[in-house]
Scaffold this active site. Structure first.
Site, PDB file in Angstrom:
ATOM      1  N   ASP A 183      49.363  41.235  45.439  1.00 25.04           N
ATOM      2  CA  ASP A 183      47.945  41.503  45.256  1.00 25.04           C
ATOM      3  C   ASP A 183      47.278  42.240  46.412  1.00 25.04           C
ATOM      4  O   ASP A 183      46.119  42.601  46.339  1.00 25.04           O
ATOM      5  CB  ASP A 183      47.211  40.184  44.979  1.00 25.04           C
ATOM      6  CG  ASP A 183      45.848  40.453  44.374  1.00 25.04           C
ATOM      7  OD1 ASP A 183      45.703  41.486  43.697  1.00 25.04           O
ATOM      8  OD2 ASP A 183      44.935  39.644  44.595  1.00 25.04           O
ATOM      9  N   GLU A 424      45.172  30.179  45.331  1.00 31.97           N
ATOM     10  CA  GLU A 424      45.315  30.400  43.886  1.00 31.97           C
ATOM     11  C   GLU A 424      46.740  30.236  43.380  1.00 31.97           C
ATOM     12  O   GLU A 424      47.286  31.122  42.707  1.00 31.97           O
ATOM     13  CB  GLU A 424      44.772  31.778  43.505  1.00 31.97           C
ATOM     14  CG  GLU A 424      43.285  31.907  43.757  1.00 31.97           C
ATOM     15  CD  GLU A 424      42.693  33.193  43.156  1.00 31.97           C
ATOM     16  OE1 GLU A 424      43.471  34.027  42.655  1.00 31.97           O
ATOM     17  OE2 GLU A 424      41.463  33.329  43.187  1.00 31.97           O
ATOM     18  N   TYR A 477      35.114  34.455  39.589  1.00 31.00           N
ATOM     19  CA  TYR A 477      34.638  35.842  39.484  1.00 31.00           C
ATOM     20  C   TYR A 477      33.867  36.036  38.185  1.00 31.00           C
ATOM     21  O   TYR A 477      34.201  36.892  37.370  1.00 31.00           O
ATOM     22  CB  TYR A 477      35.839  36.799  39.594  1.00 31.00           C
ATOM     23  CG  TYR A 477      36.329  36.902  41.017  1.00 31.00           C
ATOM     24  CD1 TYR A 477      35.756  37.798  41.908  1.00 31.00           C
ATOM     25  CD2 TYR A 477      37.336  36.062  41.494  1.00 31.00           C
ATOM     26  CE1 TYR A 477      36.174  37.875  43.236  1.00 31.00           C
ATOM     27  CE2 TYR A 477      37.758  36.127  42.813  1.00 31.00           C
ATOM     28  CZ  TYR A 477      37.173  37.042  43.681  1.00 31.00           C
ATOM     29  OH  TYR A 477      37.579  37.116  44.997  1.00 31.00           O
ATOM     30  N   GLU A 513      35.666  32.030  47.157  1.00 30.80           N
ATOM     31  CA  GLU A 513      35.632  33.463  46.863  1.00 30.80           C
ATOM     32  C   GLU A 513      34.634  33.711  45.742  1.00 30.80           C
ATOM     33  O   GLU A 513      34.557  32.918  44.801  1.00 30.80           O
ATOM     34  CB  GLU A 513      36.989  33.991  46.360  1.00 30.80           C
ATOM     35  CG  GLU A 513      38.038  34.165  47.416  1.00 30.80           C
ATOM     36  CD  GLU A 513      39.357  34.739  46.868  1.00 30.80           C
ATOM     37  OE1 GLU A 513      39.340  35.470  45.862  1.00 30.80           O
ATOM     38  OE2 GLU A 513      40.395  34.437  47.476  1.00 30.80           O
TER      39      GLU A 513
END
Ligand code: GCB
Length: 625
Positions: A183, A424, A477, A513
């Site tokens: 990532d 995560e 998100y 985040e």
């Protein structure tokens, strides 16, 4: 697809008890002292990538036996080298002071501060050490090799392989001739300095410090391990910032008591943050043979309740950032000017904390955090643990070792207030329960003085690792990866995220985040994704709920991300991840101003007015280190 090779092969420059560690030896940061010398091998290294079909030509031809010097390279213009997977070879010749090679009472150590990922090291063609995993230091005693004859140079060869598999940490699929899944840009090679240093042959190998406060008395507990001769004496003195001795002791283990101690407070939580004492350790074997080491010590406590994160008994709210060690040209290569710029931006922003997403940052970063009061959630490289095989015994064993190495390296930093063992992971998979139970209890055994967490993006009712954490750290998100473009979902979804997690676990929560990709200079109103207006609006929606919940049990918010950073190539990345509030060149996007205003407002609400440092207030000059 994803680039593999760091362009930065140019190297520039109750008790937490050491016996709990499975590792042999300490890993004190190498410094010059009256008994220790240091030689930093920054500068250009010879370099060669092994482009052979099986990538093993270097081993077959034993490149470590001959100088590599015929091959010279630079920050690459070749996609083939940028995307290289396999072994690359670094080499450097070092000139050693005569006494290092002739005085057998001198111990000469080679320390590699970070080599990503798998490194094999030779000195003068002799294999001296091998290490798996980037971002953490390893070393070899090379005294015998350099004290063999009249030569005063030594040739250091380091072969480094950037392959990532389901069993490496981080796990990945960066495998020669195969697909690449990762990532962020897997910058490989030497990220940090390689150094040579000396100690006497009987030497201070490790120091462990924990601190506590009883009434007004600061307590500094210490454990010292000495290697070499069994007969020695240890003197320990604690000096305040004026150089005055405030406590002293003798022996390998003890407690220093400091009545009326100046505590180590985070930046913006106290008018004199980040107070550091100096712990001077002197080991004497004979009158002429001594070893000295000085360690900065911050006296502070950390505790977690059902709804609060406490530093020195007072509620601490993380208003901060997530970072990456990443910049143009340098990749992950250590760079002092970049570091100072980042610290100035953090202070300008009014941020008091960051997470070392997603791997341990350089020791120099933590030293600055200690010195300026920037609180750190110290994360190991456990990012991307997604596949079932990455939860097996082989992976777990290595992950435990990495935690040993991380705690050994960073245990004495007052700025580090919590360990994060992963980011995560697929923590809803069945084996995650055992994996995280083992990993977290191991970390707590290594260091019972700090809380432990991992960062989740699983659902509150599916996460099998969450029962073991001290603080719930959640990434989400909303209106970005889910309900893209729908800013109106943020408030209800975020509210129920917090309520569900809290109802289930009754633990403090950090929004670890949140953010939106934003291309600096793209404007669109009403906001659309990727515009500066969208990033601002997204943040503002999150902030409304943070403001409600920080009165209850939300103890922090860390924006994703401090600055834009490089990733592998993919249809969702526009020359990297653009969720920075600063560009990769460290210029502010509009969102940086929103966040700055917010952080300083939070500071003025939570701090006595007279304690807010005037030089750091909005509109005044930024902090300069
Ligand atoms: C995440 C990851 C982070 C990514 C970020 C993103 O959840 O933890 O490493 O960079 O999302 O922007 O996709």
């Amino acid at each position: 697809m994803s680039p593999k090779l760091s362009p930065c092969w140019v190297v520039l420059g109750p008790l937490l008890c050491s016996c709990a560690l499975a590792l042999q030896g300490g890993m004190l940061f190498p410094v010059e002292t009256p008994s220790r010398e240091l030689k930093v091998l920054d500068g250009l290294w010879h370099f060669r990538a092994d482009f052979s079909e099986n990538r093993l030509l270097g081993f077959e031809q034993q490149w470590y036996r001959q100088p590599l010097r015929e091959v010279f390279n630079d920050i690459t213009q070749e996609a083939q080298l940028r995307d290289f997977i396999g072994w690359v070879w670094y080499e450097r010749e070092a000139v050693l002071p005569q006494r290092w090679t002739q005085d057998t009472d001198t111990r000469v150590v080679l320390r590699i501060n970070s080599a990503h990922y798998h490194a094999v090291v030779w000195v003068n063609g002799i294999h001296v050490v091998e290490h798996e995993g980037g971002h953490l230091p390893f070393e070899a005693d090379i005294s015998k090799l350099v004290q063999t004859g009249p030569q005063t140079t030594c040739r250091i060869t380091i072969a480094i392989n950037n392959t990532l598999t389901p069993h490496t940490l981080p796990p990945g699929s960066i495998i020669y001739k195969s697909d690449t899944v990762f990532d962020f840009f897997n910058y490989a090679g030497l990220h940090r300095s390689v150094v040579l240093y000396t100690t006497p042959t009987t030497y201070i190998d490790d120091i462990t410090v924990t601190t506590d406060v009883e009434q007004e008395v600061g307590l500094v507990n210490y454990w010292i391990s000495v290697q070499g001769d069994e007969h020695f004496q240890l003197e320990v003195r604690l000096l305040d910032e004026d150089g005055k001795v405030v406590a002293q002791e003798t022996g390998e283990q003890g407690q220093l008591r400091v009545p009326g101690a100046n505590l180590w407070w985070p930046y913006l939580m106290h008018e004199h943050p980040a107070y550091l004492y100096s712990l001077e350790v002197r080991m004497a074997k004979t009158v002429s043979e001594s070893d000295f080491y000085t360690l900065p010590v911050g006296i502070r406590t950390v505790a977690v309740t059902e709804s609060k994160f406490l530093i020195n008994g007072k509620p601490f709210y993380f208003h901060g950032v997530n970072k990456h060690e990443d910049s143009d040209i340098r990749g992950k290569g250590f760079d002092w000017p970049l570091l100072i710029k980042d610290f100035n931006l953090i202070k300008w922003l009014g941020a008091n904390s960051f997470r070392t997403s997603h791997y341990p940052y350089s020791e120099e970063v933590l030293q600055l955090c200690d010195r300026y009061g920037i609180v750190v959630i110290d994360e190991c490289p456990g990012v991307g643990i997604k596949l079932p095989q990455s939860f097996g015994n082989e992976s777990l064993r290595h992950h435990l070792e990495v935690m040993d190495e991380l705690v050994r390296r960073d245990k004495n930093h007052p700025a580090v207030v919590m360990w994060s063992v992963a980011n995560e992971p697929a923590s809803a998979l069945k084996p995650a329960a055992y994996y995280f139970k083992t990993l977290i209890s191991h970390t707590k055994a290594l260091d019972p003085t700090r809380p432990v967490t991992f960062v989740t993006n699983e659902k509150y009712n599916a996460d099998l690792g969450a029962p073991y954490v001290d603080v719930v750290c959640v990434n989400s998100y909303f209106s970005w990866y889910h309900d893209s473009g729908h800013l109106e979902v943020i408030q209800p979804q975020l509210k129920s995220q917090f309520e569900n997690w809290y109802k289930t676990y009754k633990k403090p929560i950090i929004q670890s985040e949140y953010g939106a990709d934003t291309i600096a200079g793209f404007h669109q109103d009403p906001p659309v994704m990727f515009s500066e207006e969208y990033q601002k609006a997204l943040l503002e929606n999150y902030h409304l709920i943070f403001d409600q919940k920080r009165k209850e049990y939300v103890v922090g918010e860390l924006i994703w991300n401090f600055a834009d950073f490089m990733t592998n190539q993919s249809p969702i990345r526009v020359i990297g991840n653009k969720k920075g509030i600063f560009t990769r060149q460290r210029q502010p996007k509009s969102a940086a101003f929103i966040l700055r205003e917010r952080y300083w407002r939070i500071v003025s609400e939570t701090m006595d007015h007279h304690s807010v440092p005037t030089t750091h207030c909005l509109g005044t000059r930024p902090f300069t280190i």
